[in-house]
Motif scaffolding. Structure first.
Motif, PDB file in Angstrom:
ATOM      1  N   HIS A  79      34.459 -25.907 -20.243  1.00 22.77           N
ATOM      2  CA  HIS A  79      35.605 -25.900 -19.333  1.00 22.77           C
ATOM      3  C   HIS A  79      36.927 -25.715 -20.072  1.00 22.77           C
ATOM      4  O   HIS A  79      37.937 -25.407 -19.467  1.00 22.77           O
ATOM      5  CB  HIS A  79      35.679 -27.209 -18.544  1.00 22.77           C
ATOM      6  CG  HIS A  79      34.593 -27.362 -17.538  1.00 22.77           C
ATOM      7  ND1 HIS A  79      34.621 -26.743 -16.317  1.00 22.77           N
ATOM      8  CD2 HIS A  79      33.437 -28.051 -17.593  1.00 22.77           C
ATOM      9  CE1 HIS A  79      33.530 -27.062 -15.639  1.00 22.77           C
ATOM     10  NE2 HIS A  79      32.801 -27.842 -16.399  1.00 22.77           N
ATOM     11  N   GLY A  80      36.942 -25.952 -21.368  1.00 24.51           N
ATOM     12  CA  GLY A  80      38.166 -25.795 -22.151  1.00 24.51           C
ATOM     13  C   GLY A  80      39.145 -26.940 -22.010  1.00 24.51           C
ATOM     14  O   GLY A  80      40.326 -26.794 -22.316  1.00 24.51           O
ATOM     15  N   LYS A  81      38.689 -28.103 -21.566  1.00 27.08           N
ATOM     16  CA  LYS A  81      39.601 -29.244 -21.396  1.00 27.08           C
ATOM     17  C   LYS A  81      40.216 -29.690 -22.717  1.00 27.08           C
ATOM     18  O   LYS A  81      41.337 -30.162 -22.759  1.00 27.08           O
ATOM     19  CB  LYS A  81      38.881 -30.426 -20.744  1.00 27.08           C
ATOM     20  CG  LYS A  81      38.330 -30.134 -19.367  1.00 27.08           C
ATOM     21  CD  LYS A  81      39.415 -29.826 -18.379  1.00 27.08           C
ATOM     22  CE  LYS A  81      38.808 -29.639 -16.996  1.00 27.08           C
ATOM     23  NZ  LYS A  81      39.754 -29.101 -16.054  1.00 27.08           N
TER      24      LYS A  81
ATOM     25  N   SER B 276      41.469 -19.791 -19.085  1.00 24.94           N
ATOM     26  CA  SER B 276      41.937 -21.144 -19.357  1.00 24.94           C
ATOM     27  C   SER B 276      43.413 -21.224 -18.998  1.00 24.94           C
ATOM     28  O   SER B 276      44.186 -20.316 -19.271  1.00 24.94           O
ATOM     29  CB  SER B 276      41.745 -21.497 -20.829  1.00 24.94           C
ATOM     30  OG  SER B 276      42.202 -22.813 -21.066  1.00 24.94           O
ATOM     31  N   ASN B 277      43.774 -22.319 -18.397  1.00 26.84           N
ATOM     32  CA  ASN B 277      45.139 -22.564 -17.954  1.00 26.84           C
ATOM     33  C   ASN B 277      45.617 -23.843 -18.659  1.00 26.84           C
ATOM     34  O   ASN B 277      44.984 -24.888 -18.526  1.00 26.84           O
ATOM     35  CB  ASN B 277      45.112 -22.750 -16.436  1.00 26.84           C
ATOM     36  CG  ASN B 277      46.459 -23.079 -15.876  1.00 26.84           C
ATOM     37  OD1 ASN B 277      47.367 -22.291 -15.962  1.00 26.84           O
ATOM     38  ND2 ASN B 277      46.565 -24.258 -15.285  1.00 26.84           N
ATOM     39  N   ILE B 278      46.698 -23.742 -19.436  1.00 26.33           N
ATOM     40  CA  ILE B 278      47.214 -24.909 -20.145  1.00 26.33           C
ATOM     41  C   ILE B 278      48.675 -25.105 -19.773  1.00 26.33           C
ATOM     42  O   ILE B 278      49.484 -24.187 -19.903  1.00 26.33           O
ATOM     43  CB  ILE B 278      47.110 -24.746 -21.670  1.00 26.33           C
ATOM     44  CG1 ILE B 278      45.654 -24.547 -22.097  1.00 26.33           C
ATOM     45  CG2 ILE B 278      47.702 -25.958 -22.381  1.00 26.33           C
ATOM     46  CD1 ILE B 278      45.489 -24.311 -23.576  1.00 26.33           C
TER      47      ILE B 278
ATOM     48  N   ALA C 207      44.865 -29.127 -19.069  1.00 28.11           N
ATOM     49  CA  ALA C 207      44.170 -27.840 -19.086  1.00 28.11           C
ATOM     50  C   ALA C 207      43.239 -27.748 -17.888  1.00 28.11           C
ATOM     51  O   ALA C 207      42.746 -28.746 -17.382  1.00 28.11           O
ATOM     52  CB  ALA C 207      43.379 -27.676 -20.376  1.00 28.11           C
TER      53      ALA C 207
ATOM     54  N   ASP D 293      40.492 -24.550 -15.789  1.00 26.22           N
ATOM     55  CA  ASP D 293      39.766 -23.309 -16.000  1.00 26.22           C
ATOM     56  C   ASP D 293      39.337 -22.706 -14.671  1.00 26.22           C
ATOM     57  O   ASP D 293      39.255 -23.381 -13.651  1.00 26.22           O
ATOM     58  CB  ASP D 293      38.528 -23.560 -16.856  1.00 26.22           C
ATOM     59  CG  ASP D 293      37.511 -24.428 -16.136  1.00 26.22           C
ATOM     60  OD1 ASP D 293      36.570 -23.879 -15.539  1.00 26.22           O
ATOM     61  OD2 ASP D 293      37.683 -25.660 -16.139  1.00 26.22           O
TER      62      ASP D 293
ATOM     63  N   ASP E 292      36.390 -17.360 -16.863  1.00 27.14           N
ATOM     64  CA  ASP E 292      36.675 -17.177 -18.284  1.00 27.14           C
ATOM     65  C   ASP E 292      38.173 -17.271 -18.572  1.00 27.14           C
ATOM     66  O   ASP E 292      38.662 -16.778 -19.578  1.00 27.14           O
ATOM     67  CB  ASP E 292      36.131 -15.806 -18.733  1.00 27.14           C
ATOM     68  CG  ASP E 292      35.963 -15.700 -20.240  1.00 27.14           C
ATOM     69  OD1 ASP E 292      35.978 -16.746 -20.916  1.00 27.14           O
ATOM     70  OD2 ASP E 292      35.830 -14.571 -20.738  1.00 27.14           O
TER      71      ASP E 292
ATOM     72  N   LEU F  91      37.164 -18.468 -22.623  1.00 26.33           N
ATOM     73  CA  LEU F  91      36.138 -19.513 -22.549  1.00 26.33           C
ATOM     74  C   LEU F  91      34.727 -18.984 -22.793  1.00 26.33           C
ATOM     75  O   LEU F  91      33.755 -19.491 -22.230  1.00 26.33           O
ATOM     76  CB  LEU F  91      36.223 -20.232 -21.200  1.00 26.33           C
ATOM     77  CG  LEU F  91      37.549 -20.954 -20.934  1.00 26.33           C
ATOM     78  CD1 LEU F  91      37.586 -21.482 -19.513  1.00 26.33           C
ATOM     79  CD2 LEU F  91      37.752 -22.081 -21.937  1.00 26.33           C
TER      80      LEU F  91
ATOM     81  N   LEU G  17      41.320 -27.898 -24.977  1.00 24.64           N
ATOM     82  CA  LEU G  17      42.399 -27.003 -25.402  1.00 24.64           C
ATOM     83  C   LEU G  17      43.767 -27.646 -25.196  1.00 24.64           C
ATOM     84  O   LEU G  17      44.722 -27.324 -25.895  1.00 24.64           O
ATOM     85  CB  LEU G  17      42.311 -25.668 -24.674  1.00 24.64           C
ATOM     86  CG  LEU G  17      41.037 -24.858 -24.944  1.00 24.64           C
ATOM     87  CD1 LEU G  17      41.073 -23.549 -24.179  1.00 24.64           C
ATOM     88  CD2 LEU G  17      40.835 -24.622 -26.422  1.00 24.64           C
TER      89      LEU G  17
END
Length: 110
Positions: free
Chosen positions: A86-88, A18-20, A11, A13, A16, A73, A90
């Protein structure tokens, strides 16, 4: 079967967004993930945090799917009160997606 049995994830970011990325362990499993992991399914899985669109990019030669989630985010790193701004985490959360047994059998994955 949990998604983690077939793939791993990373993941990232930007603001706002998030890239997964979901990457299969074995090339033979890519078709199943491409069919099952739709933008709609990913948005539903993250419905409590994703307020924007989810766009999926397919990378068949890499055996990967990339999901870009808008407004995911809490406003971004400098605005969010989330513990993981950071959404890590996710990338771990998406691994909890359950893939139906009947679909696994259709693709000879058991």
């Amino acid at each position: 079967m949990k998604l983690r049995a077939l793939a791993h994830s990373r993941a990232g970011d930007k603001g706002d967004i998030s890239n997964i990325s979901v990457i299969v362990y074995h090339e033979k499993d890519y078709a199943l993930l491409e069919r099952y992991l739709t933008p709609e399914r990913v948005k539903l899985h993250f419905s409590e945090i994703v307020d924007g669109d989810v766009v999926r990019y397919t990378l068949p030669k890499l055996g990967a799917l990339n999901f870009v989630m808008q407004r995911a985010l809490g406003g971004g790193v400098t605005r969010s009160l989330a513990l993981d701004a950071h959404g890590k985490c996710l990338s771990s959360a998406i691994m909890n997606l359950e893939i139906p047994d009947d679909l696994c059998k259709t693709f000879s994955i058991v």
